[in-house]
Structures are given as C-alpha cells and as structure tokens.
Design an enzyme around this catalytic site. Structure first.
Site, PDB file in Angstrom:
ATOM      1  N   SER A 121     -11.228   5.107   7.768  1.00 43.05           N
ATOM      2  CA  SER A 121     -11.470   5.152   9.233  1.00 43.05           C
ATOM      3  C   SER A 121     -11.994   6.035   9.484  1.00 43.05           C
ATOM      4  CB  SER A 121      -9.903   5.192   9.906  1.00 43.05           C
ATOM      5  OG  SER A 121      -9.249   3.958   9.796  1.00 43.05           O
ATOM      6  N   GLY A 152      -8.525   6.443   3.374  1.00 43.51           N
ATOM      7  CA  GLY A 152      -8.900   7.052   4.396  1.00 43.51           C
ATOM      8  C   GLY A 152     -10.228   6.874   5.077  1.00 43.51           C
ATOM      9  N   ASP A 177       0.859  -1.405  -0.088  1.00 47.40           N
ATOM     10  CA  ASP A 177      -0.113  -0.036  -0.119  1.00 47.40           C
ATOM     11  C   ASP A 177       0.969   1.159  -0.071  1.00 47.40           C
ATOM     12  OD1 ASP A 177      -2.585   1.519   0.359  1.00 47.40           O
ATOM     13  OD2 ASP A 177      -2.064   1.910   2.481  1.00 47.40           O
TER      14      ASP A 177
END
Length: 274
Positions: A205, A203, A80
């Site tokens: 989360s 992103g 990643d």
C-alpha cells in the site's frame, strides 16, 4: 467459474498478481468487481486479524468463497499472515486453496521447523503455502522496518521448508497510508535470480505506482495490498455521510465504499500488468 488455484494464477500470469485483503463482504465483492472490469485474475485474502474481527474464520471464508465461485474471472481465496496452525487446518477444511503461514517472529531454526511441518501437511492436502523469512516492517511491532532478506538465506529457507512462495523484506512496511516507501529494486532482482519460487511483496500500500511497476519487472510476482483499499473505502463512506446527514440506510454509504474499492482494484491491477 470454478474456484481458482492461487498457484495457477501466480505461475501462469506473465505479470504481477494482485492479492487484496478482505475485511467484510463489501470488500470481497468490490475486489472481484474491480478485477472483472479488466478481465484479470485476483486473490482474495483473509488475514488472522480479519478472523479476530469476525470472531471466527468460517463466516467470512465461506462468504469469500461464494463470491469467488460466482466471479467471471479466476479468483483464489487465501489465508494471510496466519500464525496459528489450528487456523491453517480450519482454512484448508473450509476449502481455501492456499495459506500464508507466518513464523517470522520465531527464532530462525524454529521458524524453519514449524513452517516445514505446516508445508508438508498442506501439500498432503493439495494446498499452496507462502511463508516469510526476512521481516517486513510494521506488522504489530514484531518486524524491524529496516530488515532486508539476504538471497542466500532465502534460498536455504525455501529448500529447508519446501514452501511454494516467499514473502521478502525489500523496503516495504505494513499499514502505510502514504505512498513513499523506498524499495531495494536491485535486491528484488537478486532474489528473483536466486530463489526458485515466486516472490511476494507485502506492505504494498505504501509503494508508488511507478515503483510497483518496476518491482514487478524486477521479479515480484504476488503483490499484497490492504491498507490502501481500507483508506479508499473509509474515505468514500466519510464523504457520503458528510454530504447526506439524514441517511440511515447503510447500503447507501457502504455501496459508496464498495465502488471506491472496485475502482482502486482496477487501477492497481492495471499498474501491475502494465
């Protein structure tokens, strides 16, 4: 179970696919345990930051691959946010079946040129490639928080680079510890209609559960989550140590963190597939 190909997981799944970042071995085993509890496929992700933490890719990559091969559900291992082409080559040589090459900090033309070169090389080695055009907020100060991916630019970028999946900017930001991100769901639908490859949400989360569900309905396919699991892990370890000040066996409090991550993975996979 044989190591899964991320392309197969992403393209064959009728719902969203959870891709969770690994920091250490406990994360990898917890993520797989959470996926096994629901009988769903999952992606273990190793970031360039994680590689720096361990001092090298090989130790954590081989550990993640071993966990993936022993899983009772399909598990893919993915590199990643790699900005270093040497790291991409090492990942492929170690057996990772997919990489996210991040050239988004470069000028547009250079981003296209370098990403196309990486994609060509990876495809020659049977490796799936994700890339990023629109900047996603919060990544080491490089990305503008208000950035949005324009559909026509995304289509052009995919055509010129030949990538297999595209991370898009639709309102998320990396490293969020609160779930109050506001997604542009209309833009997600427009991108899904225009772009011929799976869309990736970085992103995640900071996105509330109900918004994640709707993002998947509107066309998001691969959902990246890291900070939320780290928050759960750290919280569980902190609680354990606070209640037992005499403990010295790290397995006890790390196990608490691992259990917390497994629960969150099960919950989130349920959200993405509901």
């Amino acid at each position: 179970m044989p190591l899964a190909a991320i392309g197969d997981i992403v393209t064959q799944s009728p719902a969203g696919v959870g891709a969770f970042n690994v920091i250490q071995l406990e994360h990898a085993t917890a993520i797989v345990s959470g996926a096994e509890a629901l009988g769903l496929p999952v992606v273990l992700q190793i970031s360039e930051n994680c590689v720096r933490y361990h001092g090298a890719l090989e130790p954590i990559a081989l550990a993640a691959l071993a966990v993936a091969r022993r899983a009772e559900v399909p598990v893919a291992v993915h590199l990643d946010h790699a900005t270093d082409r040497v790291l991409v080559r090492e990942a492929v040589e170690l057996g990772l079946g997919s990489v996210m090459f991040d050239a988004s900090a470069l000028p547009d033309d250079e981003n296209v040129r370098v990403t196309a070169e990486v994609a060509t090389w990876c495809h020659q080695h049977g490796v799936w490639v994700e890339a990023e055009l629109g900047e996603v907020g919060g990544k080491d100060g490089v990305h503008a928080p208000g950035a949005r991916t324009k559909p026509h630019e995304a289509v052009d970028y995919v055509a010129r680079t030949g990538v297999d999946a595209l991370a898009v900017a639709v309102g998320t930001s990396h490293a969020m510890t609160t779930k109050d991100a506001v997604l542009d769901l209309e833009l997600i639908a427009e991108l899904r209609a225009a772009v011929p490859v799976p869309l990736v949400l970085h992103g995640s989360s900071g996105v509330p559960d109900e918004v994640l569900r709707e993002a998947v309905r509107q066309g998001m396919k691969k959902i990246n989550i890291a900070t939320h699991l780290n928050k759960a892990f750290t919280g569980a370890v902190r609680d354990y140590l606070a209640h037992d000040e005499r403990v010295v066996d790290s397995r006890k409090y790390l196990n608490a963190g691992r259990d917390a991550v497994a629960r969150e993975v099960s919950h989130l996979l349920g959200v993405l597939t509901s």
